[in-house]
Design a protein around this motif. Structure first.
Motif, PDB file in Angstrom:
ATOM      1  N   ASP A   9     -12.870   0.586  19.049  1.00  0.00           N
ATOM      2  CA  ASP A   9     -12.135   1.742  18.521  1.00  0.00           C
ATOM      3  C   ASP A   9     -10.636   1.461  18.486  1.00  0.00           C
ATOM      4  OD1 ASP A   9     -14.504   3.117  18.187  1.00  0.00           O
ATOM      5  OD2 ASP A   9     -14.300   4.287  20.042  1.00  0.00           O
ATOM      6  N   ASN A  10     -10.125   0.845  19.542  1.00  0.00           N
ATOM      7  CA  ASN A  10      -8.691   0.497  19.578  1.00  0.00           C
ATOM      8  C   ASN A  10      -8.348  -0.502  18.478  1.00  0.00           C
ATOM      9  OD1 ASN A  10      -8.195   2.170  21.754  1.00  0.00           O
ATOM     10  ND2 ASN A  10      -8.387   0.531  23.263  1.00  0.00           N
ATOM     11  N   PHE A  11      -9.222  -1.477  18.268  1.00  0.00           N
ATOM     12  CA  PHE A  11      -8.995  -2.476  17.217  1.00  0.00           C
ATOM     13  C   PHE A  11      -8.964  -1.807  15.844  1.00  0.00           C
ATOM     14  CE2 PHE A  11     -10.663  -5.419  14.033  1.00  0.00           C
ATOM     15  CZ  PHE A  11      -9.708  -6.419  14.111  1.00  0.00           C
ATOM     16  N   TYR A  12      -9.933  -0.936  15.566  1.00  0.00           N
ATOM     17  CA  TYR A  12      -9.978  -0.259  14.272  1.00  0.00           C
ATOM     18  C   TYR A  12      -8.759   0.637  14.071  1.00  0.00           C
ATOM     19  CZ  TYR A  12     -14.756  -1.953  13.808  1.00  0.00           C
ATOM     20  OH  TYR A  12     -15.857  -2.756  13.709  1.00  0.00           O
ATOM     21  N   SER A  13      -8.285   1.272  15.136  1.00  0.00           N
ATOM     22  CA  SER A  13      -7.073   2.099  15.036  1.00  0.00           C
ATOM     23  C   SER A  13      -5.863   1.233  14.694  1.00  0.00           C
ATOM     24  CB  SER A  13      -6.822   2.829  16.355  1.00  0.00           C
ATOM     25  OG  SER A  13      -7.819   3.771  16.593  1.00  0.00           O
ATOM     26  N   MET A  14      -5.783   0.062  15.318  1.00  0.00           N
ATOM     27  CA  MET A  14      -4.676  -0.843  15.048  1.00  0.00           C
ATOM     28  C   MET A  14      -4.715  -1.322  13.593  1.00  0.00           C
ATOM     29  SD  MET A  14      -3.864  -4.605  16.603  1.00  0.00           S
ATOM     30  CE  MET A  14      -5.309  -5.247  15.779  1.00  0.00           C
ATOM     31  N   VAL A  15      -5.884  -1.720  13.116  1.00  0.00           N
ATOM     32  CA  VAL A  15      -6.017  -2.184  11.738  1.00  0.00           C
ATOM     33  C   VAL A  15      -5.650  -1.074  10.766  1.00  0.00           C
ATOM     34  CG1 VAL A  15      -7.678  -2.954   9.995  1.00  0.00           C
ATOM     35  CG2 VAL A  15      -7.715  -3.964  12.283  1.00  0.00           C
ATOM     36  N   ASP A  16      -6.094   0.140  11.044  1.00  0.00           N
ATOM     37  CA  ASP A  16      -5.785   1.274  10.178  1.00  0.00           C
ATOM     38  C   ASP A  16      -4.278   1.533  10.140  1.00  0.00           C
ATOM     39  OD1 ASP A  16      -6.695   3.402   8.462  1.00  0.00           O
ATOM     40  OD2 ASP A  16      -6.148   4.785  10.088  1.00  0.00           O
ATOM     41  N   SER A  17      -3.613   1.413  11.278  1.00  0.00           N
ATOM     42  CA  SER A  17      -2.166   1.642  11.299  1.00  0.00           C
ATOM     43  C   SER A  17      -1.435   0.565  10.499  1.00  0.00           C
ATOM     44  CB  SER A  17      -1.646   1.690  12.734  1.00  0.00           C
ATOM     45  OG  SER A  17      -1.685   0.405  13.321  1.00  0.00           O
ATOM     46  N   LEU A  18      -1.935  -0.678  10.520  1.00  0.00           N
ATOM     47  CA  LEU A  18      -1.314  -1.735   9.732  1.00  0.00           C
ATOM     48  C   LEU A  18      -1.469  -1.485   8.240  1.00  0.00           C
ATOM     49  CD1 LEU A  18      -2.341  -4.888  11.772  1.00  0.00           C
ATOM     50  CD2 LEU A  18      -0.067  -3.885  11.581  1.00  0.00           C
ATOM     51  N   LYS A  19      -2.607  -0.928   7.848  1.00  0.00           N
ATOM     52  CA  LYS A  19      -2.822  -0.617   6.434  1.00  0.00           C
ATOM     53  C   LYS A  19      -1.843   0.443   5.956  1.00  0.00           C
ATOM     54  CE  LYS A  19      -7.792  -1.525   6.366  1.00  0.00           C
ATOM     55  NZ  LYS A  19      -9.108  -0.892   6.250  1.00  0.00           N
ATOM     56  N   LYS A  20      -1.481   1.344   6.837  1.00  0.00           N
ATOM     57  CA  LYS A  20      -0.608   2.457   6.464  1.00  0.00           C
ATOM     58  C   LYS A  20       0.868   2.092   6.524  1.00  0.00           C
ATOM     59  CE  LYS A  20      -3.889   5.929   8.005  1.00  0.00           C
ATOM     60  NZ  LYS A  20      -4.184   6.956   8.992  1.00  0.00           N
ATOM     61  N   SER A  21       1.192   0.946   7.103  1.00  0.00           N
ATOM     62  CA  SER A  21       2.600   0.565   7.232  1.00  0.00           C
ATOM     63  C   SER A  21       3.185   0.256   5.866  1.00  0.00           C
ATOM     64  CB  SER A  21       2.755  -0.637   8.163  1.00  0.00           C
ATOM     65  OG  SER A  21       2.195  -1.781   7.569  1.00  0.00           O
ATOM     66  N   ARG A  22       4.434   0.565   5.715  1.00  0.00           N
ATOM     67  CA  ARG A  22       5.116   0.383   4.434  1.00  0.00           C
ATOM     68  C   ARG A  22       5.791  -0.976   4.404  1.00  0.00           C
ATOM     69  NH1 ARG A  22      10.379   2.253   3.290  1.00  0.00           N
ATOM     70  NH2 ARG A  22      10.789   1.964   1.120  1.00  0.00           N
ATOM     71  N   ARG A  23       5.635  -1.685   3.297  1.00  0.00           N
ATOM     72  CA  ARG A  23       6.277  -2.991   3.134  1.00  0.00           C
ATOM     73  C   ARG A  23       7.782  -2.775   2.929  1.00  0.00           C
ATOM     74  NH1 ARG A  23       4.263  -7.994   1.306  1.00  0.00           N
ATOM     75  NH2 ARG A  23       2.266  -6.988   1.083  1.00  0.00           N
ATOM     76  N   ALA A  24       8.568  -3.623   3.525  1.00  0.00           N
ATOM     77  CA  ALA A  24      10.027  -3.520   3.390  1.00  0.00           C
ATOM     78  C   ALA A  24      10.444  -3.757   1.952  1.00  0.00           C
ATOM     79  CB  ALA A  24      10.707  -4.526   4.302  1.00  0.00           C
ATOM     80  N   ASP A  25      11.443  -3.027   1.528  1.00  0.00           N
ATOM     81  CA  ASP A  25      11.986  -3.185   0.183  1.00  0.00           C
ATOM     82  C   ASP A  25      13.371  -3.801   0.328  1.00  0.00           C
ATOM     83  OD1 ASP A  25      12.753  -3.042  -2.417  1.00  0.00           O
ATOM     84  OD2 ASP A  25      12.653  -0.871  -2.578  1.00  0.00           O
ATOM     85  N   LEU A  26      13.550  -4.990  -0.206  1.00  0.00           N
ATOM     86  CA  LEU A  26      14.817  -5.691  -0.031  1.00  0.00           C
ATOM     87  C   LEU A  26      15.999  -4.961  -0.641  1.00  0.00           C
ATOM     88  CD1 LEU A  26      13.793  -9.410  -0.610  1.00  0.00           C
ATOM     89  CD2 LEU A  26      14.421  -8.315   1.532  1.00  0.00           C
ATOM     90  N   SER A  27      15.776  -4.095  -1.611  1.00  0.00           N
ATOM     91  CA  SER A  27      16.893  -3.389  -2.231  1.00  0.00           C
ATOM     92  C   SER A  27      17.499  -2.354  -1.285  1.00  0.00           C
ATOM     93  CB  SER A  27      16.446  -2.712  -3.528  1.00  0.00           C
ATOM     94  OG  SER A  27      15.468  -1.726  -3.254  1.00  0.00           O
ATOM     95  N   ASP A  28      16.802  -2.043  -0.185  1.00  0.00           N
ATOM     96  CA  ASP A  28      17.324  -1.080   0.784  1.00  0.00           C
ATOM     97  C   ASP A  28      18.396  -1.686   1.689  1.00  0.00           C
ATOM     98  OD1 ASP A  28      15.547   0.772  -0.177  1.00  0.00           O
ATOM     99  OD2 ASP A  28      14.097   0.530   1.444  1.00  0.00           O
ATOM    100  N   ILE A  29      18.510  -2.994   1.712  1.00  0.00           N
ATOM    101  CA  ILE A  29      19.419  -3.667   2.633  1.00  0.00           C
ATOM    102  C   ILE A  29      20.845  -3.594   2.103  1.00  0.00           C
ATOM    103  CG2 ILE A  29      19.988  -5.859   3.731  1.00  0.00           C
ATOM    104  CD1 ILE A  29      17.029  -6.600   3.473  1.00  0.00           C
ATOM    105  N   ASN A  30      21.703  -2.893   2.817  1.00  0.00           N
ATOM    106  CA  ASN A  30      23.138  -2.809   2.522  1.00  0.00           C
ATOM    107  C   ASN A  30      23.441  -2.402   1.079  1.00  0.00           C
ATOM    108  OD1 ASN A  30      23.737  -3.664   5.128  1.00  0.00           O
ATOM    109  ND2 ASN A  30      23.635  -5.810   4.532  1.00  0.00           N
ATOM    110  N   ASN A  31      22.535  -1.704   0.435  1.00  0.00           N
ATOM    111  CA  ASN A  31      22.730  -1.283  -0.956  1.00  0.00           C
ATOM    112  C   ASN A  31      23.113  -2.454  -1.849  1.00  0.00           C
ATOM    113  OD1 ASN A  31      22.156   1.419  -0.392  1.00  0.00           O
ATOM    114  ND2 ASN A  31      24.254   1.769   0.294  1.00  0.00           N
ATOM    115  N   ASP A  32      22.564  -3.610  -1.590  1.00  0.00           N
ATOM    116  CA  ASP A  32      22.875  -4.820  -2.337  1.00  0.00           C
ATOM    117  C   ASP A  32      21.766  -5.084  -3.350  1.00  0.00           C
ATOM    118  OD1 ASP A  32      23.671  -7.251  -3.283  1.00  0.00           O
ATOM    119  OD2 ASP A  32      23.802  -8.223  -1.332  1.00  0.00           O
TER     120      ASP A  32
END
Length: 90
Positions: A9-32
């Motif tokens: 159950d802990n493993f499945y919760s961890m995997v589910d949380s990784l699926k929901k994580s948002r990928r970083a967007d490089l355009s957010d860095i220092n408005n560059d």
């Protein structure tokens, strides 16, 4: 080795949380807006991968997770957005 139900159950919760994580967007860095151009390093000499993808033919990027396919696409989008006659969708 027997895996307990709680561990599963802990493993499945961890995997589910990784699926929901948002990928970083490089355009957010220092408005560059040019950060991807500054940080992108092509896997082959002379930006061969980037130049191959920019050619007017169909290109397939194939590779395992974490090998840089999305980074190449982000770099391609940056190039296409420099030209007002092209539209880039991802």
């Amino acid at each position: 080795m027997k895996i307990e139900t709680k561990e599963k159950d802990n493993f499945y919760s961890m995997v589910d949380s990784l699926k929901k994580s948002r990928r970083a967007d490089l355009s957010d860095i220092n408005n560059d807006d040019d950060i991807i151009e500054e940080l992108y390093v092509d896997a082959l000499d002379g930006d061969f991968v980037l130049k191959s993808c920019l050619r007017p033919n169909t290109t397939m990027l194939i590779g395992r997770k974490g090998t840089g396919k999305s980074t190449i696409i982000a770099r391609l989008q940056h190039e296409y957005r420099k030209d007002n006659d092209k539209l880039s969708l991802y």
